[in-house]
Enzyme design. Structure first.
Site, short mmCIF file in Angstrom:
data_model
loop_
_atom_site.label_atom_id
_atom_site.label_comp_id
_atom_site.label_asym_id
_atom_site.label_seq_id
_atom_site.Cartn_x
_atom_site.Cartn_y
_atom_site.Cartn_z
N LYS A 1 14.80 54.96 54.64
CA LYS A 1 16.17 55.02 53.66
C LYS A 1 16.40 53.57 53.44
O LYS A 1 17.26 53.75 52.42
CB LYS A 1 17.24 55.70 54.64
CG LYS A 1 16.95 57.20 54.96
CD LYS A 1 18.20 57.85 55.51
CE LYS A 1 17.72 59.41 55.87
NZ LYS A 1 16.75 59.52 56.90
N LYS B 1 20.38 50.08 60.54
CA LYS B 1 19.72 51.42 60.06
C LYS B 1 19.01 51.88 61.26
O LYS B 1 17.93 51.24 61.65
CB LYS B 1 19.17 51.69 58.86
CG LYS B 1 18.74 53.03 58.59
CD LYS B 1 19.74 53.88 58.31
CE LYS B 1 19.35 55.40 58.26
NZ LYS B 1 19.07 55.75 59.65
N SER C 1 13.55 56.80 59.77
CA SER C 1 14.61 56.74 58.85
C SER C 1 14.82 55.20 58.48
O SER C 1 15.71 55.32 57.49
CB SER C 1 15.74 57.31 59.31
OG SER C 1 15.77 58.71 59.45
N SER D 1 22.31 59.08 58.38
CA SER D 1 20.93 59.35 58.28
C SER D 1 20.54 60.58 57.60
O SER D 1 19.75 61.46 58.05
CB SER D 1 20.38 59.11 59.63
OG SER D 1 18.91 59.15 59.28
#
Length: 819
Positions: free
Chosen positions: A76, A424, A73, A315
């Site tokens: 992202k 993140k 992720s 997320s």
């Protein structure tokens, strides 16, 4: 003049000393990082790590910084940067409501709805929109026409085909979408055992959903197993819920993705119009808005900056892929597609100095085994956005804050990084990543990216090591920073260490009391204690208390703390008997086993001989005989696979315990699921008939077959290790699940196990209180983290809500891939 010269000299000396001190801090950091990377578990994994200073631009540390790795992720971050820089933080998604002609006496013959990819529409927002139409005079509608042509009709991006799932984190996208294209399912037990439980959905759009409840209510002290499935049937979605729920239990809330997003939106709109008193005479269908249509009203989303904050905090795969298609539609022309949107992202990366062909970008969420970036490229992206003032604050604010919120809420608690690091997360099977910013205690600001792929064993220790890297960065420049970093890098910092006997008993009594009276208010205390306790006995009881206080977070910490062998449990029971404490951990393991956990089953079977052998632990025997009967009823295929994968003494003792439990319930074996599973297995070609028939004989209370397999032969055929047994259970359970599921859900993945909270090594264990902390003095635990952060991938896949995130996206099955 002399005074000025002296001041200049002092200033120069001070700056020179500061520079030397900064270089010394960095060198200390490098040595500590090298030491940590050279130790398990990171030494056995493929690690890419890059640290750069935001103050002077220097590379502080790099290990495999140019190796292409799966970022999960962290992808992202690319999507967020492209959306903010190309659309602007103030961008809003609009949805138009139009009529075939101007409203006449409150009537519109055809109500057109033109969607433009708003990812933040919820049932609540849609209801408010309907109320606005009512106040504008709308009283009746002929038919509802849905125009979703802003996007193409592809719901799932590249890479999503690797892991078919009906979980909410795997919802498809559409120009008209609602509630993250997920449905909320409520399961409530009936008033009597044996009766069917009540299954309800929200929103209750009955023209879209078909509900098929197959959940039975069991005895009040029974255990829960629930399996919802979402079956796509053209323009409708069938929700099938199977399993069992104890009488008197609290309602359970679960989430699943829906089928066609446009019809989900349209049928829910129709339901809300009727509820408001607006008559809908016709049907809901898909079509295009004609040029002659008259605008009734346009409704805007929150600003893009807020939506991106919701995406990164939890997320959200859904928001990420919606943004990719929106980028394509807005900058390359409608309809928005994945190739168009990814081309926009690649244009931005090239502008930031990351040329095409040096990475692999296939989707916007990071789901599955599709994307590849280097740690240096991620650091360059973070540097580039930091330098672009118009979007930098919104970008940084969207990231999770260590120990504070989002997918970072339970990480680095009680460390120097808490509140100072924003990053993140990324999580798939055998993939974890963390990229972001940190300001150290010494004031220096860093950008960092760490990606870890391809390790063996559980993910908890790997995530814990990554967190220690983050804490090292936060400690740079602090007093005694070198000592802190050296401690963080030391493998012995978290090595098991037995507590002194008196201290062991005091803490054991405290933690056991918290397990016996579970309360979510104690979760912060329990998590903090689990990170610092090093005695293995105390860690088991702590993990048990943590699970009982919040079962929905999963049993990963308990499975991590309790080995698949009886030695540690025997020691724990010995001390527990002295303190007159109940049997630890077994009830929680039974909960997990009823739900089909292979690892819990392996641990329970390892304890079974203790209840039947010379020791004959009566309390343990009572727990296991009662609980294993439920396992055989709720998860017979998983239990049978565990029996066949275990050494003969364990499997024989477990079957005997099941037989004792069956006798106590006065239930026969004719309809008992485990007995039926044994008979089915006996009919299979090549099955170990003598072993299986021997177990069936024990359940049926008849003499065993005269040619029963000798114990030594049975033991020889069993896997040699607990890991082998777990693998055998997983394989058999997957086959059984595929065989019994409705056809449309046969490839649905089971939720991955939730890993325990990482255990930073900085603080020494604090003395445990001798009594449980009073509830009113214990800080309330934050809400469970959404399931958005853990996704399955071929390598495999593991948020929630702020204002724009619907309840259906706030899952605690946690295990959403990619987070």
């Amino acid at each position: 003049m002399k005074a000025r010269f002296a001041l200049f000299v002092l200033l120069a000396v001070g700056l020179s000393w500061s520079a030397r001190a900064g270089q010394a801090d960095r060198e200390t950091l490098r040595k500590a990082v090298e030491q940590l990377l050279s130790q398990p578990p990171l030494s056995g994994a493929h690690v890419g790590f890059e640290v750069q200073s935001l103050d002077d631009g220097q590379v502080i540390f790099s290990r495999n910084g140019d190796d292409l790795l799966n970022p999960a992720s962290n992808t992202k971050l690319v999507t967020s940067a492209a959306a903010l820089l190309r659309l602007g933080p103030e961008y809003r998604f609009s949805t138009d409501y139009l009529g075939d002609r101007a409203m006449q006496r409150g009537h519109v013959r055809t109500l057109f709805v033109k969607g433009r990819g708003d990812p933040a529409v919820t049932t609540e927002r849609l209801d408010a929109l309907v109320a606005d139409l009512w106040h504008r005079g709308l009283r009746s509608v002929g038919e509802i026409v849905l125009d979703d042509s802003f996007f193409d009709r592809e719901q799932f991006g590249p890479g999503w085909e690797q892991e078919t799932s009906d979980k909410a984190w795997a919802a498809g996208v559409g120009a008209l979408s609602l509630n993250h294209n997920a449905i909320t399912i409520y399961i409530t037990p009936a008033d009597r055992a044996g009766s069917r439980a009540r299954v309800e959905v929200d929103p209750d759009a009955r023209d879209y959903f078909v509900i098929e409840p197959r959940v039975v209510t069991v005895r009040a002290n029974g255990r829960r197993k629930l399996r919802p499935h979402a079956l796509i049937e053209g323009e409708r979605t069938r929700i099938v819920v199977e399993g069992r729920i104890p009488k008197g239990a609290e309602p359970v809330v679960m989430y699943k993705r829906i089928g066609d997003p446009s019809f989900y939106y349209g049928q829910t709109l129709k339901m809300l119009l009727k509820a408001r008193g607006i008559r809908v005479a016709g049907r809901v269908k898909r079509g295009n808005v004609p040029g002659s249509a008259v605008l009734l009203q346009s409704y805007d989303s929150p600003e893009l900056a807020e939506i991106i904050r919701d995406m990164n905090k939890v997320s959200s795969n859904f928001i990420a892929e919606m943004l990719v298609k929106t980028l394509g539609a807005e900058l390359k022309g409608t309809p928005g597609t994945w190739p168009k949107g990814l081309e926009v992202a690649e244009d931005l990366l090239a502008e930031l100095g990351i040329p095409r062909g040096t990475y692999v970008l296939r989707n916007g969420s990071g789901l599955n085994d599709t994307n590849r970036f280097t740690a240096r490229q991620m650091a360059m992206l973070l540097q580039g956005v930091w330098k672009r003032f118009p979007v930098a604050s919104e970008f940084v604010a969207s990231l999770g804050i260590a120990a504070r919120d989002g997918t970072m809420r339970l990480r680095m608690e009680g460390t120097d990084a808490a509140g100072r690091l924003r990053a993140k997360t990324g999580t798939l099977e055998r993939v974890t990543a963390l990229s972001g910013y940190v300001q150290s205690l010494g004031g220096e600001r860093f950008v960092f990216s760490v990606m870890v792929n391809d390790w063996n064993g559980r993910s908890g220790p790997v995530i814990s090591s990554i967190d220690r890297l983050g804490v090292m960065l936060a400690a740079v420049g602090a007093p005694e920073a070198g000592a802190r970093e050296a401690a963080l890098a030391s493998l012995s910092q978290m090595a098991p260490q037995e507590a002194p006997p008196a201290e062991l008993k005091a803490r054991l009594a405290t933690y056991a009391s918290l397990a016996s009276a579970p309360d979510k208010k104690n979760l912060p205390f329990l998590r903090s204690a689990l990170r610092t306790e090093r005695d293995p006995l105390l860690r088991v009881v702590l993990a048990d208390a943590l699970y009982r206080s919040d079962p929905d977070q999963g049993g990963g910490a308990l499975l991590e703390a309790m080995p698949a062998s009886p030695e540690l449990f025997l020691r724990l029971r010995s001390v527990g008997r002295e303190l007159s404490l109940p049997v630890p951990a077994v009830s929680s393991l039974l909960d997990l086993a009823v739900d089909g956990s292979p690892e819990a089953l392996v641990r329970l079977l390892a304890l079974a001989p203790l209840a039947r052998g010379p020791q004959h632990d009566d309390q343990l025997a009572a727990l296991l005989s009662d609980g294993l009967v439920e396992v055989g009823e709720a998860s017979p295929d998983e239990l049978l696979a565990a029996l066949r994968g275990s050494p003969e003494p364990q499997s024989q003792a477990a079957v005997e315990l099941v037989a004792v439990g069956l006798k106590q319930t006065d239930n026969g074996t004719e309809r008992y699921p485990l007995a039926r599973a044994l008979k089915t297995a006996l009919a299979q070609p090549g099955a170990p008939a003598r072993q299986l028939d021997g177990w069936l004989a024990v359940l049926e209370n008849r003499p065993p077959p005269t040619d029963a397999t000798p114990p030594d032969a049975a033991a020889a055929s069993a896997p040699a290790t607990p890991a082998g047994a777990v693998a055998a259970v997983q394989a058999a359970a997957a086959a059984a699940t595929s065989a019994t599921q409705p056809a449309a859900t046969q490839n649905v993945a089971l939720p991955p196990a939730v890993n325990p909270a990482p255990a930073p090594a900085t603080p020494p264990p604090a003395p445990a209180p001798t009594t449980p902390p009073p509830a009113q003095e214990t800080p309330a635990a934050p809400a469970p983290a959404p399931s958005s952060d853990v996704k399955p991938t071929s390598a495999s896949l593991r948020g929630k809500r702020k204002r724009a995130v619907p309840a259906a996206a706030r899952q605690a099955d946690a295990a959403k891939p990619g987070g």
